[in-house]
Enzyme design. Structure first.
Site, PDB file in Angstrom:
ATOM      1  N   LYS A   7       0.834  -1.209   0.000  1.00 14.05           N
ATOM      2  CA  LYS A   7       0.000   0.000   0.000  1.00 14.05           C
ATOM      3  C   LYS A   7       0.868   1.257   0.000  1.00 14.05           C
ATOM      4  O   LYS A   7       0.630   2.181  -0.783  1.00 14.05           O
ATOM      5  CB  LYS A   7      -0.898  -0.002   1.250  1.00 14.05           C
ATOM      6  CG  LYS A   7      -1.493   1.355   1.594  1.00 14.05           C
ATOM      7  CD  LYS A   7      -2.342   1.311   2.839  1.00 14.05           C
ATOM      8  CE  LYS A   7      -1.613   1.455   4.145  1.00 14.05           C
ATOM      9  NZ  LYS A   7      -1.332   2.836   4.591  1.00 14.05           N
ATOM     10  N   ASN A   8       1.868   1.296   0.882  1.00 14.29           N
ATOM     11  CA  ASN A   8       2.652   2.517   1.053  1.00 14.29           C
ATOM     12  C   ASN A   8       3.644   2.762  -0.081  1.00 14.29           C
ATOM     13  O   ASN A   8       4.279   3.825  -0.126  1.00 14.29           O
ATOM     14  CB  ASN A   8       3.358   2.517   2.414  1.00 14.29           C
ATOM     15  CG  ASN A   8       2.344   2.716   3.541  1.00 14.29           C
ATOM     16  OD1 ASN A   8       1.191   3.070   3.282  1.00 14.29           O
ATOM     17  ND2 ASN A   8       2.770   2.485   4.771  1.00 14.29           N
ATOM     18  N   ARG A  57      -8.392  -0.566   5.035  1.00 18.10           N
ATOM     19  CA  ARG A  57      -7.512   0.428   4.418  1.00 18.10           C
ATOM     20  C   ARG A  57      -6.174  -0.186   4.027  1.00 18.10           C
ATOM     21  O   ARG A  57      -5.500   0.327   3.141  1.00 18.10           O
ATOM     22  CB  ARG A  57      -7.242   1.580   5.398  1.00 18.10           C
ATOM     23  CG  ARG A  57      -8.464   2.399   5.699  1.00 18.10           C
ATOM     24  CD  ARG A  57      -8.103   3.592   6.532  1.00 18.10           C
ATOM     25  NE  ARG A  57      -7.086   4.404   5.856  1.00 18.10           N
ATOM     26  CZ  ARG A  57      -6.571   5.512   6.350  1.00 18.10           C
ATOM     27  NH1 ARG A  57      -6.955   5.951   7.517  1.00 18.10           N
ATOM     28  NH2 ARG A  57      -5.660   6.189   5.675  1.00 18.10           N
ATOM     29  N   ASP A 108       5.405   0.664  11.804  1.00 15.63           N
ATOM     30  CA  ASP A 108       4.182   0.003  11.332  1.00 15.63           C
ATOM     31  C   ASP A 108       4.087  -1.458  11.777  1.00 15.63           C
ATOM     32  O   ASP A 108       3.082  -2.122  11.510  1.00 15.63           O
ATOM     33  CB  ASP A 108       4.082   0.084   9.795  1.00 15.63           C
ATOM     34  CG  ASP A 108       3.792   1.498   9.321  1.00 15.63           C
ATOM     35  OD1 ASP A 108       3.440   2.350  10.159  1.00 15.63           O
ATOM     36  OD2 ASP A 108       3.928   1.756   8.114  1.00 15.63           O
ATOM     37  N   CYS A 112      -4.694  13.097  13.765  1.00 19.55           N
ATOM     38  CA  CYS A 112      -4.522  11.698  13.385  1.00 19.55           C
ATOM     39  C   CYS A 112      -4.435  10.853  14.655  1.00 19.55           C
ATOM     40  O   CYS A 112      -3.980  11.337  15.687  1.00 19.55           O
ATOM     41  CB  CYS A 112      -3.250  11.551  12.571  1.00 19.55           C
ATOM     42  SG  CYS A 112      -2.814   9.855  12.192  1.00 19.55           S
TER      43      CYS A 112
END
Ligand code: EPZ
Length: 424
Positions: free
Chosen positions: A22-23, A403, A311, A121
């Site tokens: 994803k990143n 997500r 992460d 956030c």
């Protein structure tokens, strides 16, 4: 809102195909703004964040088409013959902070950009000052007005030497993209070296950019008049790889992770081995299983790459909740990334937080409970806890998982996990 129900205690066995990162995919998609030629990305994961980025890019005139590939990933074609709009509206940016990645490409190609400030956030304040300062150093005029970054570079951006005080993945990516179309040479010092940044540089080079020092913390970019199209395969997701490696270890299972590599998860593999997990390269992937006996507590400190990734902090902490002895987990990247701690405690974990460190004392077993988390990695750490726990765990707010994890329940269920999505 969907929930995930897990009955824990089953050792997971089998194979899991790792999706594209994803990143990596998000900045690669933003890079399509740099050229009027098509950019073809393969191995793209089908995730909510990818859909959000497509939606954002459509505001700027990007036409995108996504189709399934036989290998399991997706092919995404992106083309923007003309930039038709330079506004990245609040409604999209607040949903996904990676939206800020359109700032550099829009300024470089269209000479202007109006990007909403992302705002708060769940994991920290996450300012974007480094992105803004870097664009200013390249000659952009920037005002903050009405919650928007209003940036202009009518005569084009010019090369500059930018030294980041903090290592930032996103700011490095934004500056890199902007620099490819700037006049002259840009030097980025203290650049992020994350594999996703390297993946972006490789794609930019394939598009005709001139970038030196790839993979180091000093990148040198010679600006070009224009970039062309390219085909690029998105690199495997190292966080998804690490997450399923923890799933194998925490359940005492044996999983082969396909389409990924041990090198991609260097610091995570090292920590897991120290804890007593076998992490071995096998064929086109990695085999993960527990060595004999209970896991050992290992101290972990998050760092920019090649250090231990933030992460993976929540997932490794979950693994340590069942280890023998104590483990000190220190988070140095984000100031509020322990949201999973009280939820893990509800499942019987023993964790004490002191500032940026959490002391985890291993317990023999977690017990299932209803839990929820406010960000992606914290949410998946609760899924991992549920897989190891005795009894039923219900993870609420599944949209966070959607997500960043493609077909999470299906991938786990294929390895024997008792897991289902409860709709509504
Ligand atoms: C990227 O976020 C990732 N997101 C994050 O993944 C990841 O946690 C993070 O890098 C760190 O590895 C994407 O790639 C889309 P940073 P990014 O700028 O680029 C400070 C996930 O779960 N900073 O490297 O936003 C910042 O506050 C996510 O997939 C400034 O001070 O992170 C942080 O302390 C979440 N000013 C540090 O730098 C700035 O202008 C590193 O953040 C920018 C950042």
């Amino acid at each position: 809102m969907d929930r995930i129900r897990i009955i824990g205690g089953v050792p997971l066995k089998g194979a899991i195909q790792i999706s594209g990162a994803k990143n990596a995919a998000l900045p690669l998609m933003a890079a399509s703004l740099l050229t009027d030629r098509p950019l073809l990305l393969s191995n793209v994961p089908d995730l909510a964040d990818i859909a959000t980025m497509r939606h954002l890019l459509a505001q700027h005139g990007v036409e995108s088409h996504m189709t399934a590939e036989a290998a399991g990933g997706h092919r995404l074609s992106l083309a923007v013959p003309d930039i038709t709009g330079t506004l990245a509206p609040y409604d999209i940016v607040r949903k996904m902070r990676a939206s800020i990645l359109v700032l550099g490409p829009l300024l470089a190609r269209a000479g202007r950009a109006e990007v909403s400030l992302p705002g708060g956030c769940a994991i920290g304040t996450r300012p974007v000052n480094l992105h803004i300062e870097a664009m200013r150093e390249m000659g952009a005029e920037i005002e903050i007005e009405g919650g928007y970054i209003r940036a202009r570079a009518e005569g084009g951006l010019r090369g500059a030497t930018v030294r980041f005080g903090t290592v930032s993945v996103g700011a490095t990516e934004n500056l890199l993209m902007a620099a490819t179309l700037a006049r002259g040479t840009t030097v980025i010092e203290n650049a992020a070296r994350e594999p996703e940044v390297v993946d972006l540089t490789r794609c930019l080079v394939a598009m005709g950019a001139s970038i030196g020092g790839i993979g180091t913390d000093r990148l040198v970019v010679e600006g070009r008049e224009r970039l062309g199209g390219a085909s690029h395969e998105v690199l495997p997701d190292r966080v998804e790889t690490g997450t399923y490696a923890v799933a194998a270890a925490i359940t005492g299972g044996d999983i082969t992770l396909q389409g990924t590599s041990v090198e991609l998860i260097g610091a995570v593999a090292e920590t897991m081995r120290e804890a007593g997990v076998l992490v071995e390269a096998e064929g086109n992937g990695i085999r993960v299983r527990r060595a004999n006996g209970r896991l050992q507590g290992v101290d972990v400190m998050t760092q920019p790459y090649p250090g231990f990734p933030t992460d993976m902090q929540a997932q490794i902490m979950t693994l340590m909740t069942g280890a023998e002895g104590a483990a000190m987990i220190t988070e140095t990247i984000f100031e509020n990334r322990f949201m999973h701690v009280p939820e893990l405690a509800r499942m019987g974990a023993s964790i004490t937080v002191h500032g940026a460190s959490a002391l985890v004392r291993g317990v023999p077993r977690l017990t299932g409970a209803p839990v929820m988390a406010t960000d992606l990695r914290a949410s998946v750490s609760l899924v991992l806890a549920g897989l190891a726990a005795e009894g039923e765990t219900i993870v609420n707010r599944v949209y966070h998982l959607d997500r960043g994890y493609e077909r999470l329940e299906a991938k786990l269920a294929a390895c024997g996990a008792v897991v289902e999505r409860l709709k509504g």
